[in-house]
Design a protein around this motif. Structure first.
Motif, short mmCIF file in Angstrom:
data_model
loop_
_atom_site.label_atom_id
_atom_site.label_comp_id
_atom_site.label_asym_id
_atom_site.label_seq_id
_atom_site.Cartn_x
_atom_site.Cartn_y
_atom_site.Cartn_z
N THR A 6 0.84 -1.18 0.00
CA THR A 6 0.00 0.00 0.00
C THR A 6 0.88 1.24 0.00
OG1 THR A 6 -1.74 -1.14 1.22
CG2 THR A 6 -1.79 1.27 1.27
N LYS A 8 0.56 5.15 0.73
CA LYS A 8 -0.31 6.17 1.34
C LYS A 8 -0.06 7.51 0.65
CE LYS A 8 -1.79 3.65 4.87
NZ LYS A 8 -3.15 3.45 5.25
N PHE A 12 -5.59 11.69 -3.27
CA PHE A 12 -5.98 10.37 -3.72
C PHE A 12 -6.34 10.32 -5.21
CE2 PHE A 12 -9.34 7.27 -4.57
CZ PHE A 12 -8.63 6.10 -4.33
N ALA A 37 -9.52 4.27 -1.37
CA ALA A 37 -8.55 3.21 -1.64
C ALA A 37 -8.88 2.53 -2.95
CB ALA A 37 -8.53 2.18 -0.51
N GLN A 39 -7.19 -0.65 -5.68
CA GLN A 39 -6.22 -1.71 -5.93
C GLN A 39 -5.89 -1.75 -7.42
OE1 GLN A 39 -7.90 -5.60 -6.31
NE2 GLN A 39 -6.17 -6.56 -5.26
N TRP A 49 -1.92 -1.17 -3.70
CA TRP A 49 -3.04 -0.36 -3.24
C TRP A 49 -2.58 1.08 -3.10
CZ3 TRP A 49 -8.06 -1.82 -2.16
CH2 TRP A 49 -8.32 -3.20 -2.21
N SER A 51 -3.88 4.43 -1.19
CA SER A 51 -4.81 4.71 -0.11
C SER A 51 -4.63 6.14 0.40
CB SER A 51 -4.57 3.71 1.03
OG SER A 51 -5.39 3.99 2.12
N ARG A 52 -5.72 6.83 0.54
CA ARG A 52 -5.70 8.21 1.07
C ARG A 52 -5.37 8.19 2.56
NH1 ARG A 52 -10.10 11.84 -0.80
NH2 ARG A 52 -10.70 9.83 -1.46
N THR A 53 -4.59 9.17 2.97
CA THR A 53 -4.31 9.35 4.38
C THR A 53 -4.32 10.83 4.71
OG1 THR A 53 -2.79 8.87 6.21
CG2 THR A 53 -1.78 9.43 4.11
#
Length: 118
Positions: A6, A8, A12, A37, A39, A49, A51-53
């Motif tokens: 993943t 981050k 996104f 998120a 894939q 992946w 993925s937004r953080t």
């Protein structure tokens, strides 16, 4: 072997679009999606992946093995067209190994993404 990883990201939508374009020449296609998120999966079952953080991010280096030099070149071209910046044009890297051939692109948030064959 790595099954999945993943990355981050803060932005996104921009990063998902980058990875969709840059990884397509390497055989990755959009798979599962969840809010924040997505894939990108390969035929061998491995996946990446995005993925937004809202938390801190630290740049990563990820290298994808390819089937040939043409895939390395296509990855580099697609990554630049999708908003990445050049971090090493396609070519031999004899300091990495006698048959190592790679290209490097920074994604829009500064992660160092590589495609290689050796």
């Amino acid at each position: 072997m790595i099954d999945h990883l993943t990355i981050k990201v803060k932005d996104f939508d921009r990063e998902a679009a980058f990875y969709e374009a840059a990884l397509a020449p390497l055989g990755y296609a959009k798979g599962a999606e969840f809010p924040g998120a997505v894939q990108f999966a390969a035929a061998d079952g491995s996946s990446v992946w995005v993925s937004r953080t809202d938390g801190e991010t630290a740049p990563v280096h990820v290298a994808f093995g390819t089937k040939d030099e043409e895939a390395v070149k296509a990855f580099h071209k697609a990554g630049l067209a999708a908003g990445g910046t050049d971090n090493g044009e396609p070519g031999p890297r004899p300091n990495y190994g006698p048959t190592y051939y790679a290209a490097f692109v920074h994604d829009p948030e500064g992660n160092n993404i590589e495609a290689c064959i050796h």
